[in-house]
Scaffold this active site. Structure first.
Site, PDB file in Angstrom:
ATOM      1  N   ARG A  80       0.911  -1.254  -0.092  1.00 60.53           N
ATOM      2  CA  ARG A  80      -0.110   0.126   0.042  1.00 60.53           C
ATOM      3  C   ARG A  80       1.005   1.114  -0.119  1.00 60.53           C
ATOM      4  O   ARG A  80       0.604   2.249  -0.699  1.00 60.53           O
ATOM      5  CB  ARG A  80      -0.943   0.003   1.172  1.00 60.53           C
ATOM      6  CG  ARG A  80      -2.000   1.078   1.186  1.00 60.53           C
ATOM      7  CD  ARG A  80      -3.157   0.793   2.019  1.00 60.53           C
ATOM      8  NE  ARG A  80      -2.726   0.936   3.520  1.00 60.53           N
ATOM      9  CZ  ARG A  80      -3.436   0.681   4.508  1.00 60.53           C
ATOM     10  NH1 ARG A  80      -4.409   0.201   4.449  1.00 60.53           N
ATOM     11  NH2 ARG A  80      -2.886   0.835   5.751  1.00 60.53           N
ATOM     12  N   LYS A 183      -2.630   6.642   1.175  1.00 62.08           N
ATOM     13  CA  LYS A 183      -2.606   7.225   2.474  1.00 62.08           C
ATOM     14  C   LYS A 183      -1.779   8.249   2.668  1.00 62.08           C
ATOM     15  O   LYS A 183      -0.494   8.009   2.994  1.00 62.08           O
ATOM     16  CB  LYS A 183      -2.218   5.848   3.411  1.00 62.08           C
ATOM     17  CG  LYS A 183      -2.630   6.029   4.820  1.00 62.08           C
ATOM     18  CD  LYS A 183      -2.218   4.595   5.566  1.00 62.08           C
ATOM     19  CE  LYS A 183      -2.292   4.761   7.227  1.00 62.08           C
ATOM     20  NZ  LYS A 183      -3.760   5.239   7.615  1.00 62.08           N
ATOM     21  N   GLU A 219     -16.427   6.137   3.338  1.00 61.58           N
ATOM     22  CA  GLU A 219     -15.850   5.679   4.670  1.00 61.58           C
ATOM     23  C   GLU A 219     -16.487   6.007   5.814  1.00 61.58           C
ATOM     24  O   GLU A 219     -17.416   6.929   5.865  1.00 61.58           O
ATOM     25  CB  GLU A 219     -14.459   6.040   4.632  1.00 61.58           C
ATOM     26  CG  GLU A 219     -13.395   5.454   3.450  1.00 61.58           C
ATOM     27  CD  GLU A 219     -12.193   5.396   4.068  1.00 61.58           C
ATOM     28  OE1 GLU A 219     -11.855   4.220   4.530  1.00 61.58           O
ATOM     29  OE2 GLU A 219     -11.175   5.939   3.260  1.00 61.58           O
TER      30      GLU A 219
HETATM   31  C1  LIG Z   1      -8.911   6.522   5.785  1.00 60.57           C
HETATM   32  C2  LIG Z   1      -8.895   5.170   6.217  1.00 60.57           C
HETATM   33  N1  LIG Z   1      -9.419   4.013   5.877  1.00 60.57           N
HETATM   34  C3  LIG Z   1      -9.208   2.833   6.472  1.00 60.57           C
HETATM   35  C4  LIG Z   1      -8.229   2.721   7.358  1.00 60.57           C
HETATM   36  C5  LIG Z   1      -8.180   0.933   7.624  1.00 60.57           C
HETATM   37  O1  LIG Z   1      -7.011   0.524   7.125  1.00 60.57           O
HETATM   38  P1  LIG Z   1      -6.200  -0.672   8.078  1.00 60.57           P
HETATM   39  O2  LIG Z   1      -7.201  -1.698   7.958  1.00 60.57           O
HETATM   40  O3  LIG Z   1      -5.325  -0.966   6.950  1.00 60.57           O
HETATM   41  O4  LIG Z   1      -5.666  -0.028   9.175  1.00 60.57           O
HETATM   42  C6  LIG Z   1      -7.534   3.604   7.646  1.00 60.57           C
HETATM   43  C7  LIG Z   1      -6.115   3.455   8.660  1.00 60.57           C
HETATM   44  O5  LIG Z   1      -5.292   3.064   8.190  1.00 60.57           O
HETATM   45  C8  LIG Z   1      -7.732   4.808   7.235  1.00 60.57           C
HETATM   46  O6  LIG Z   1      -6.703   5.768   7.448  1.00 60.57           O
END
Ligand SMILES: Cc1ncc(COP(=O)(O)O)c(C=O)c1O
Length: 337
Positions: A80, A183, A219
């Site tokens: 990622r 991210k 989200e």
């Molecule tokens: C915007 C967002 N969505 C989803 C997630 C969840 O991702 P993960 O399960 O990889 O932590 C995160 C956290 O990292 C996030 O910042």
């Protein structure tokens, strides 16, 4: 670490022994180094400062029931970070370099990994920033990959209880063809006002809708959304959603439990048909959703006062794998030796 009250730690920064650093200069990655300094030297014209050329990751190390240290799907975080870096025109470490770096920094800070049974874990924060000086808007030719770690407490100190969520129609976290799927810090600063508005209104989190039609769920705060109905696990498919590694894992566990998985557009009005709902991410694994309030329509969608059966089972299985209590049949875990 005898003086830390592991069970009462929150989610805030605590200095550990070492952070790890590695520079990309003159077209190649240099040696990784461990440092005790919490600061980084920075050029005043660095691209990360002015143009937000930065990406980060978040994962955890867990002390298992057998005393071993476990990393959960760190290779997925590496992939990622590479995908974020590609979109932001940055250099990224390879998967092997990323996992090696995470392993090194976790080992170097072993005494900060909370004991099994406290619910606490070691949060790992990899960060990639453009450090080269540029005045025009263009990519840097120099990057710094840093990882710091900090122990964090159990997410649910007062139990695994459903939260109240509100729909935010006045702020967008990301544009339809923008940066929502990567991210990068810009997405998070764009969510600060929204989260603060939600808290002021008395809610734990906000639901973001797609920015174009304001109709489909994107989200839930900084976490993915899922709903359960008729033996189906449903989660939004959208370019603006960050591909959550927790969600990826939950969809697999849902299939293992015999559920059908649907990754598709989820109309806000469809909330009325879900039996259970939740948000998911590394920090909490799952935050069960008790209700969602839509102020525009003045409707509350409710999922009950207690956490649903499927949500509880998924949560227990995933945490069980992370702590070495449940067999890791998908090979998600790496033991740090
Ligand atoms: C915007 C967002 N969505 C989803 C997630 C969840 O991702 P993960 O399960 O990889 O932590 C995160 C956290 O990292 C996030 O910042």
């Amino acid at each position: 670490m005898e003086n830390i009250d592991w069970g009462n730690l929150g989610f805030s920064y605590m200095k550990a022994d070492y952070n790890l650093r590695c520079y990309y200069r003159d077209g190649k990655w240099e040696e990784m180094t461990l440092s005790q300094d919490e600061h980084i030297p920075m050029h005043i014209a660095a691209t990360c400062l002015h143009y937000g050329q930065e990406a980060f990751e978040g994962l955890k190390a867990y002390r298992g029931v057998d005393g071993e240290i476990r990393l959960f799907r760190a290779d997925e975080n590496a992939k990622r970070l590479k995908s974020s870096a590609d979109y932001l025109m940055m250099q990224a470490p390879s998967v092997d370099m990323f996992v090696d770096a995470v392993t090194k920094v976790v080992k170097a800070n072993e005494r900060f990994i909370p004991p099994y049974g406290t619910g606490a874990s070691l949060y790992i924060r990899p960060l990639l920033i453009g450090t080269g000086a540029q005045v025009g808007v263009s990519p840097s030719d120099e990057y710094l990959f840093v990882i710091f770690v900090t122990p964090v407490g159990p997410y649910y100190k007062s139990g695994f209880n459903p939260m109240k969520v509100i729909v935010d129609r006045d702020h967008d976290r990301a544009a339809p063809l923008g940066t929502g799927h990567v991210k990068t810090g810009g997405n998070y600063v764009a969510s600060l006002l929204s989260a603060s508005w939600g808290h002021d209104m008395g809610y734990s989190s906000v639901i973001y809708l797609d920015a174009k039609e304001k109709r489909y769920i994107d989200e839930c705060g900084a976490a993915n959304f899922f709903g359960i109905k008729n033996g189906t696990y449903v989660t939004p498919k959208s370019h603006s959603v960050l591909p959550s590694i927790t969600n990826l894992s939950l969809t697999q566990l849902a299939e293992d439990l015999g559920l059908t998985v649907e990754r598709r557009e989820v109309d806000l009005a469809e909330l009325a048909t879900f039996e259970e709902a939740g948000s998911c991410g590394t920090a909490a694994v799952i935050s069960p959703i008790g209700s969602v309030y839509d102020p525009k329509e003045d409707i509350t969608y409710s999922f009950g006062d207690s956490v649903g059966k499927v949500t509880t089972e998924l949560y227990n299985r995933l945490c069980g794998i992370q702590y070495g209590e449940v067999e890791d049949t998908h090979n998600w875990v790496t033991i740090v030796k």
